[in-house]
Design an enzyme around this catalytic site. Structure first.
Site, PDB file in Angstrom:
ATOM      1  N   ASP A   1       0.871  -1.170   0.000  1.00 27.18           N
ATOM      2  CA  ASP A   1       0.000   0.000   0.000  1.00 27.18           C
ATOM      3  C   ASP A   1       0.916   1.229   0.000  1.00 27.18           C
ATOM      4  O   ASP A   1       2.139   1.137   0.164  1.00 27.18           O
ATOM      5  CB  ASP A   1      -0.950  -0.016   1.210  1.00 27.18           C
ATOM      6  CG  ASP A   1      -2.159   0.891   0.968  1.00 27.18           C
ATOM      7  OD1 ASP A   1      -2.128   1.704   0.029  1.00 27.18           O
ATOM      8  OD2 ASP A   1      -3.141   0.794   1.727  1.00 27.18           O
ATOM      9  N   TRP A   2       0.316   2.355  -0.163  1.00 27.47           N
ATOM     10  CA  TRP A   2       1.035   3.632  -0.294  1.00 27.47           C
ATOM     11  C   TRP A   2       2.014   3.827   0.880  1.00 27.47           C
ATOM     12  O   TRP A   2       1.588   3.922   2.026  1.00 27.47           O
ATOM     13  CB  TRP A   2       0.000   4.756  -0.316  1.00 27.47           C
ATOM     14  CG  TRP A   2       0.565   6.119  -0.424  1.00 27.47           C
ATOM     15  CD1 TRP A   2       1.118   6.855   0.585  1.00 27.47           C
ATOM     16  CD2 TRP A   2       0.628   6.924  -1.596  1.00 27.47           C
ATOM     17  NE1 TRP A   2       1.514   8.069   0.108  1.00 27.47           N
ATOM     18  CE2 TRP A   2       1.212   8.151  -1.231  1.00 27.47           C
ATOM     19  CE3 TRP A   2       0.223   6.740  -2.920  1.00 27.47           C
ATOM     20  CZ2 TRP A   2       1.416   9.178  -2.133  1.00 27.47           C
ATOM     21  CZ3 TRP A   2       0.427   7.770  -3.812  1.00 27.47           C
ATOM     22  CH2 TRP A   2       1.024   8.972  -3.423  1.00 27.47           C
TER      23      TRP A   2
END
Ligand code: BGC
Length: 735
Positions: free
Chosen positions: A295-296
């Site tokens: 994820d980011w």
């Protein structure tokens, strides 16, 4: 001086070598460029030609374009590196997208296409209901078709890969991301995981109408403590296997190309550095051959989470655990090569990771078909047949929560007051993560009413804002409502109140509730329309409402179906995929809890112990009568086929659709099991007066078993209850 000359000479030499190998690479047509060669051969050929630096580039994703996500303000690349593996692509202009791709194809040594990813969550431009609403339709086929609309619009705009579906089982409605998933139940999430993967990916990823899916957030993010985002999650192996992993297993089996590793920390080992879930389960046990993207900034976050002391250590932990691509933080770009050169990461592991990324690109046909046709926006978006599909999904996702004295439909009323901040609002009907959706595309509730109720006088007042303390518009609203036969109060949440980093308590702001209570004083029927991204606490306003319609955040085509339900043109058929607690103090409260050790004891002394509306609750304008539940046999042996059936009769005067939910319970087992577990559901239209048979073909291994903490399926002999609503049957599984 000497040094300088030497450097120039070595640079020239290097350039010479590069030029000649570039020329050579151009001359022969390498195997990986042969569209007819098998994908695995193409991957091996390409990987064997790549330098370490080129490989590392493939394992990174950076962003290009105007990043409009307030939670993830990252730095967009000024000049896209031609070798980059993937871009988060915020644009939709095919010309620009093709120019970036051309840069990769023509200016990198090996001509590897870039994979363009984006959050296409509930539509690209044709925005449809948030996933929580979709689940309430109990119509996976319709969800599949809507995802395929999103895929078409995305691919033709240059997006090859969506970060969707989110299939995090979530039981705390304060968590803003409940809007993005399919509710509180593992089976429901699994069914919709499959539907959306099939909708996005179709049967052939290389078809230019399809995009690659990404199951997220792997895994257990829905268990974030207290419903706060980005927090710790305490998940036993038992719960991991029985609650959080099943939707992912189903999605992987359906062929999802990728997964995203989550932000949460699973009992001390972050999801993004979790070798057990990322490698032992996903790759070794489930044999997933695509890749995992973090994820980011999730690699960087390993430092904050306290398992890594440096960039290099975070990179090592995430990569070794099984995260192949690093989203945004550039940690892999900076540290992977060094780790390989030091011997900390074997090159074979890099090759495997690169192969996984390339596999997805080959399957998408990007090597053979890297560019997209340039089509005008009106040929790409909001096409009439697509709008029809998503309108149907809105229709089926709406849940009628209350309808005292048949307040609805409103067919007999001639003057309707439409009050509230949501009545004419368009922006917030889009919901969170609304991609390239535009408020101007949205049919508001008011506009829907205007086209539905041609002969009814609509009286409008805003009444108040979404929040704040300004009650100055109450007086006008009361005045307007005085002249009406019924009052429609349109309340709800702004689109930023749910989604990522959108945790909130469950009540609507006081100002909205007070508006309704003020209008109630007029003594006219009150119909409450709610548009929100989570189950709400309705204690103050439920008693004051004669009817309540939950419309979620329906997207561009919300207004008409809402009006259709109010007029009676549409018979509501949605049922809740997530419990509405009586109050936030009841959390956690969900249908598949474990049995209390003492009957009717242990609850709170000062609030009810039942929720306001339970899982699968939802009303219709007609009535359904359930007949006798029958099983093909009451004693079964392992390997036998068991079929259970129930007739359902529409006893009202309107046609309607009914969803039958089949639950099982295992009252005595080696481990404690939930009071009941959903195992199957089916929705059918039943005409007035007609009876339809609902059938559940039980697969004993799949439906009666549980998974132990090592991931092994266990089926024990003994009694099992099968239930539909309050109808029960007991079958005995004998050895
Ligand atoms: C979210 C993901 C999303 C990603 C890319 C993250 O902050 O958690 O769900 O896909 O950003 O935008």
């Amino acid at each position: 001086m000497k040094m300088k000359r030497l450097t120039i000479i070595s640079c020239l030499l290097l350039l010479g070598i590069m030029n000649s190998s570039f020329a050579q690479a151009k001359k022969e047509k390498p195997l990986y460029k042969d569209a007819n060669a098998p994908v695995e051969k193409r991957i091996n050929d390409l990987v064997s030609r790549m330098t370490l630096e080129e490989k590392v580039y493939q394992l990174n994703q950076v962003l290009v374009g105007n990043n409009d996500n307030p939670n993830n303000v990252g730095e967009a690349v000024k000049k896209v590196p031609a070798e980059i593996g993937s871009l988060i692509y915020f644009g939709y202009d095919p010309v620009f997208r093709n120019s970036v791709q051309r840069h990769a194809m023509e200016e990198s040594r090996l001509g590897i296409p870039i994979l363009f990813g984006y959050d296409v969550i509930h539509g690209f431009r044709t925005i449809y209901p948030i996933s929580l609403g979709q689940a309430c339709s109990w119509n996976p086929e319709l969800v599949k078709r809507s995802c395929s609309v999103a895929a078409q619009e995305a691919r033709i705009s240059g997006v090859d890969w969506t970060f969707s579906p989110m299939i995090d089982v979530a039981r705390d409605p304060r968590w803003g991301r409940v809007a993005e998933g399919y509710g509180e139940d593992p089976y429901t999430n699994a069914v919709f995981a499959v539907a959306s993967v099939q909708g996005y990916q179709g049967t052939d990823l290389s078809n230019t109408k399809n995009i690659a899916a990404c199951l997220k957030h792997y895994v257990g993010y829905g268990a974030s403590e207290g419903g706060r985002d980005y927090t710790y999650s305490e998940i036993s192996k038992q719960t991991l296997w029985n609650t959080y992993l099943p939707p992912f297993e189903a999605g992987v089996k359906a062929g999802a190309a990728t997964l995203m590793s989550a932000f949460n920390d699973i009992s001390g080992v972050p999801a993004s550095s979790n070798h057990y879930t990322l490698t032992e389960v996903l790759k070794d046990k489930w044999k997933h051959d695509g890749f995992v993207v973090s994820d980011w900034d999730a690699v960087k976050q390993l430092i904050r989470q306290g398992v890594a002391g440096s960039k290099k250590e975070a990179t090592l932990k995430a990569f070794q655990a099984g995260v192949e691509m690093d989203m945004n933080d550039r940690y892999y770009l900076q540290s992977l090569a060094e780790l390989v050169n030091e011997g900390a990461i074997p090159i074979e592991k890099i090759n495997d990771a690169v192969g996984r990324v390339l596999r997805v690109k080959f399957r998408l046909g990007l090597f053979d078909n890297p560019y997209i046709p340039v089509k005008a926006e009106d040929k790409r978006y909001l096409l009439p047949e697509n709008l029809k599909t998503v309108e149907k999904l809105v229709e089926e996702s709406i849940v009628l929560l209350k309808n005292e004295k048949n307040t609805l439909p409103l067919s007999t009323k001639s003057r309707l007051a439409v009050i509230g901040p949501m009545a004419k609002n368009k922006e917030h009907l889009l919901g969170s993560w609304s991609a390239h959706g535009k408020a101007e595309d949205v049919v508001s509730i008011y506009e829907g009413l205007e086209s539905e109720f041609k002969n009814m006088k609509l009286l409008y007042a805003e009444g108040c804002d979404f929040d704040g303390n300004d009650t100055s518009k109450f007086a006008e609203a009361t005045k307007v409502a005085q002249g009406a036969d019924a009052i429609l109060v349109c309340l709800g949440e702004k689109k930023t109140w749910s989604g990522e980093n959108g945790s909130r308590t469950l009540s609507l702001p006081q100002i909205q509730e007070n508006l309704l209570l003020e209008l109630k004083k007029l003594g006219k029927p009150i119909v409450l329309i709610l548009s929100n991204g989570r189950p709400l606490e309705l204690n103050r306003i439920e008693p004051a409402s004669d009817a309540i319609v939950e419309i979620w955040q329906p997207g561009v085509n919300g207004g008409r179906p809402v009006a259709g339900i109010l007029s009676g043109r549409i018979n509501p058929s949605g049922k809740l995929a997530m419990t509405f607690p009586y109050s936030a103090e009841q959390i956690p409260i969900y249908y598949n809890m474990r049995q209390s050790a003492r009957k009717n004891k242990g609850g709170y002394q000062d609030i009810p112990n039942n929720p306001r509306y339970e899982f699968t609750y939802g009303l219709s304008y007609t009535t359904f009568k359930y007949g006798e539940l029958k099983a093909s046999q009451l004693k079964i042996k392992h390997g036998d086929k068991l079929v259970v059936e129930i007739p359902v009769t529409n006893t009202g005067i309107r046609d309607g659709a009914e969803t039958v939910h089949w639950f099982i319970s295992d009252p005595v087992c080696s481990i404690t099991r939930p009071i009941k577990e959903l195992k199957f559901f089916e929705k059918q239209v039943i005409k007035a007066g007609e009876t339809k048979i609902f059938r559940f073909e039980v697969d004993l291994d799949r439906d009666f078993s549980y998974v132990d903490e090592t991931g092994k399926r266990v089926l024990e002999s003994g009694d099992y209850f099968i239930s539909v609503k309050e109808n029960n049957i007991i079958v005995e599984l004998v050895n």
